[in-house]
Every structure is written in structure tokens, then in C-alpha cells.
Scaffold this active site. Structure first.
Site, short mmCIF file in Angstrom:
data_model
loop_
_atom_site.label_atom_id
_atom_site.label_comp_id
_atom_site.label_asym_id
_atom_site.label_seq_id
_atom_site.Cartn_x
_atom_site.Cartn_y
_atom_site.Cartn_z
CG ASP A 39 -1.95 -1.04 1.24
OD1 ASP A 39 -2.17 -1.63 0.17
OD2 ASP A 39 -2.57 -1.26 2.29
CE LYS A 61 -7.11 -0.82 -2.32
NZ LYS A 61 -7.87 -1.72 -1.48
CG MET A 173 -10.71 5.11 6.19
SD MET A 173 -11.36 3.78 5.18
CE MET A 173 -12.33 2.86 6.36
N1 SAH Z 1 -5.58 -1.26 8.32
C1 SAH Z 1 -5.34 0.07 8.82
C2 SAH Z 1 -6.49 1.02 8.55
C3 SAH Z 1 -6.76 1.30 7.09
S1 SAH Z 1 -8.00 2.51 6.86
C4 SAH Z 1 -5.06 -0.01 10.33
O1 SAH Z 1 -5.25 -1.07 10.92
O2 SAH Z 1 -4.63 0.99 10.91
C5 SAH Z 1 -7.02 3.99 6.79
C6 SAH Z 1 -7.35 4.90 7.97
O3 SAH Z 1 -6.61 4.51 9.11
C7 SAH Z 1 -6.99 6.35 7.76
O4 SAH Z 1 -7.98 7.02 7.04
C8 SAH Z 1 -6.89 6.84 9.18
O5 SAH Z 1 -8.17 7.06 9.74
C9 SAH Z 1 -6.29 5.65 9.88
N2 SAH Z 1 -4.82 5.74 9.99
C10 SAH Z 1 -3.90 4.95 9.40
N3 SAH Z 1 -2.66 5.29 9.79
C11 SAH Z 1 -2.79 6.32 10.65
C12 SAH Z 1 -1.87 7.11 11.41
N4 SAH Z 1 -0.55 6.89 11.35
N5 SAH Z 1 -2.36 8.10 12.20
C13 SAH Z 1 -3.70 8.32 12.28
N6 SAH Z 1 -4.59 7.60 11.59
C14 SAH Z 1 -4.16 6.62 10.79
#
Ligand code: SAH
Length: 249
Positions: A39, A61, A173
Site C-alpha cells: 500500500d 490507495k 477514514m
Molecule cells: N488497516 C489500517 C487502517 C486502514 S483505513 C489499520 O489497521 O490501521 C485507513 C485509515 O486509518 C486512515 O484514514 C486513518 O483514519 C487511519 N490511519 C492509518 N494510519 C494512521 C496514522 N498513522 N495516524 C492516524 N490515523 C491513521
């Protein structure tokens, strides 16, 4: 754990961004990969760990546009696994939290490709750790809910069942819809004074944390467009408790 078999796929959670927040197992398997389908979110920080010989397939994405469709990702997985390669599917955070893991597993199963999953540190727990509050707290909340803040086809989900549990709500998100989501939470019965932590880029360069009250967010007083992404929104009394609230902005 045994080494990855040729012709298989391992889904690895890359964690929230900092390169040292991948698990030891994840890093070991990543270093043995022959193909890495990754990703956009976390690929850059971990890139120095990719074997020089590995074939890299970026399928990142980002909000608003997809650089590879889910069908294309499925095709990449199948092509390389069928060719007998050790395929790593690297996903941000934990692969099983809003990561479309289920669809990719179903596709591999349908094609008799062996697979396994290495968990990762999901954004909600990384954000709470960065800000320095717990997600559950005895006497305050019994549960924590991972929720998408993304409205499917522009429609707001019914938030009442989530609010009714009293759980800490972690919104993944949907940064663009934050004001509407906050208003939806108020309409669903969440107290206006509930603290909300807005955690941007947890564990990444430029990490920032802001704490507001739910009614401020819902009334548009917070410039949500200016909040850097990725953004994790945590709604609940755990955000501010005596003893640790002084640490937060
Ligand atoms: N699989 C991922 C989530 C994917 S959806 C997980 O477990 O974290 C993507 C969303 O995750 C983003 O829109 C945001 O809301 C959150 N996100 C991912 N990385 C982040 C970070 N470093 N800080 C804050 N939010 C984060």
C-alpha cells in the site's frame, strides 16, 4: 514459525507508520519476500527493509483515487503466487482492520493458494499510545469500537447502536465528513461535552494531536480541512481523565 513456503501469500501488518512498529515476525518475513505488493501508506518508511532482489508492486490507495483496483490486486496476488514466489502483501496498520483482507483471502482460497496473516499495530491503538490515553478504563468505559467514518454513497450510517454501548469510538477514514459524523453522534445521543482526540499521522513525521469537545466539532468551529491526514478520531471520556489530561493539548 517456519519460513514462508514458495507459492504462498503472507499478509503483513506494517503498523501505523514508524518503521520500528512492524512486528519482529513481520519484519523477518518481509526480508525474505520475493514479491512485495504494498500500500501507499506505510511502504515508504519500510522501504529500506525490502530485499534488493524483491519485485515491488505498489498498489497504494489514497482517499479519492485508487491507483490499483481490487481486481488488479487480486490478479497480482494470483500471478506471483502461481509462479511459485514468496509473496508478501504489506498493508498499513493491521491487515484485518478496514484493510479488505477478507476479499483478498476469499480470492486466494478460491484459487487454492496458501496464505497466512501477521498482525500489525492498528491506527487506533497507535493513536491512543501517541496521545497517551487508554482506550478502555475501569469505571469509564467497558468497550472500544473501531468504526468507519466513511459514509457509503454519501449516506450517514445510523450511529445510535454504537453510541448506546458507551464504548470509546475510534473513527477510521472519513476525515472529510468529520463535521457531519460529529453531528450524527450528537443526534444519536452522545453527550456534547464528550472529548474528541484528533490524532494526525500517529507515529509518523509531523504527528499532531488536538483535543476538542464533540459539540465544537459538530458546529464547525474546528477547521477540519486543516488537519493533516491520515487522521484518527477517538471519541470518548477516556481521552481526558484526571491524571493524564494535563499532558494533552
Ligand atoms: N488497516 C489500517 C487502517 C486502514 S483505513 C489499520 O489497521 O490501521 C485507513 C485509515 O486509518 C486512515 O484514514 C486513518 O483514519 C487511519 N490511519 C492509518 N494510519 C494512521 C496514522 N498513522 N495516524 C492516524 N490515523 C491513521
Amino acid at each position: 514459525m517456519s519460513e514462508q513456503a514458495p507459492g504462498s501469500v503472507v499478509f503483513i501488518g506494517a503498523g501505523p507508520g514508524a518503521a520500528d512498529l512492524i512486528t519482529v515476525r513481520g519484519l523477518r518475513l518481509l526480508r525474505q519476500a520475493e514479491v512485495i505488493i504494498h500500500d501507499a501508506l506505510q511502504g515508504d518508511e519500510l522501504a529500506p527493509e525490502f530485499p534488493a532482489s524483491a519485485l515491488l508492486v505498489p498498489v497504494g490507495k489514497r482517499c479519492g483515487h485508487h491507483s490499483a483496483t481490487q481486481a488488479e490486486i487480486h490478479a497480482h496476488l494470483l500471478e506471483h503466487a502461481r509462479a511459485g514466489r514468496r509473496v508478501v502483501r504489506l498493508k498499513g496498520g493491521d491487515p484485518g482492520v478496514f484493510g479488505r483482507l477478507g476479499e483478498e483471502i476469499a480470492h486466494l482460497e478460491a484459487n487454492a493458494i496458501p496464505w497466512s496473516v501477521v498482525p500489525g499495530v492498528t491506527a487506533a491503538v497507535a493513536s491512543a499510545a501517541a496521545a497517551g490515553f487508554p482506550l478502555t478504563h475501569r469505571g469509564v468505559t467497558l468497550a472500544v469500537t473501531f468504526l468507519t467514518g466513511h459514509c457509503a454513497e454519501g449516506r450517514q450510517a445510523d450511529l445510535r447502536p454504537f453510541v448506546a454501548t458507551g464504548a470509546t469510538l475510534c473513527l477510521y477514514m472519513g476525515a472529510k465528513h468529520l463535521v457531519a459524523t460529529a453531528a450524527g453522534l450528537l443526534a444519536a445521543g452522545q453527550s456534547p461535552a464528550t472529548p474528541v482526540a484528533l490524532v494526525s499521522r500517529a507515529t509518523q513525521p509531523g504527528e499532531s494531536i488536538r483535543v476538542v469537545e464533540l459539540h465544537e466539532l459538530a458546529s464547525g468551529q474546528v477547521d477540519t480541512a486543516a488537519l493533516p491526514t491520515p487522521l484518527m478520531t477517538v471519541v470518548g471520556e477516556v481521552v481526558r481523565q484526571p491524571g493524564w489530561r494535563e499532558r494533552l493539548p
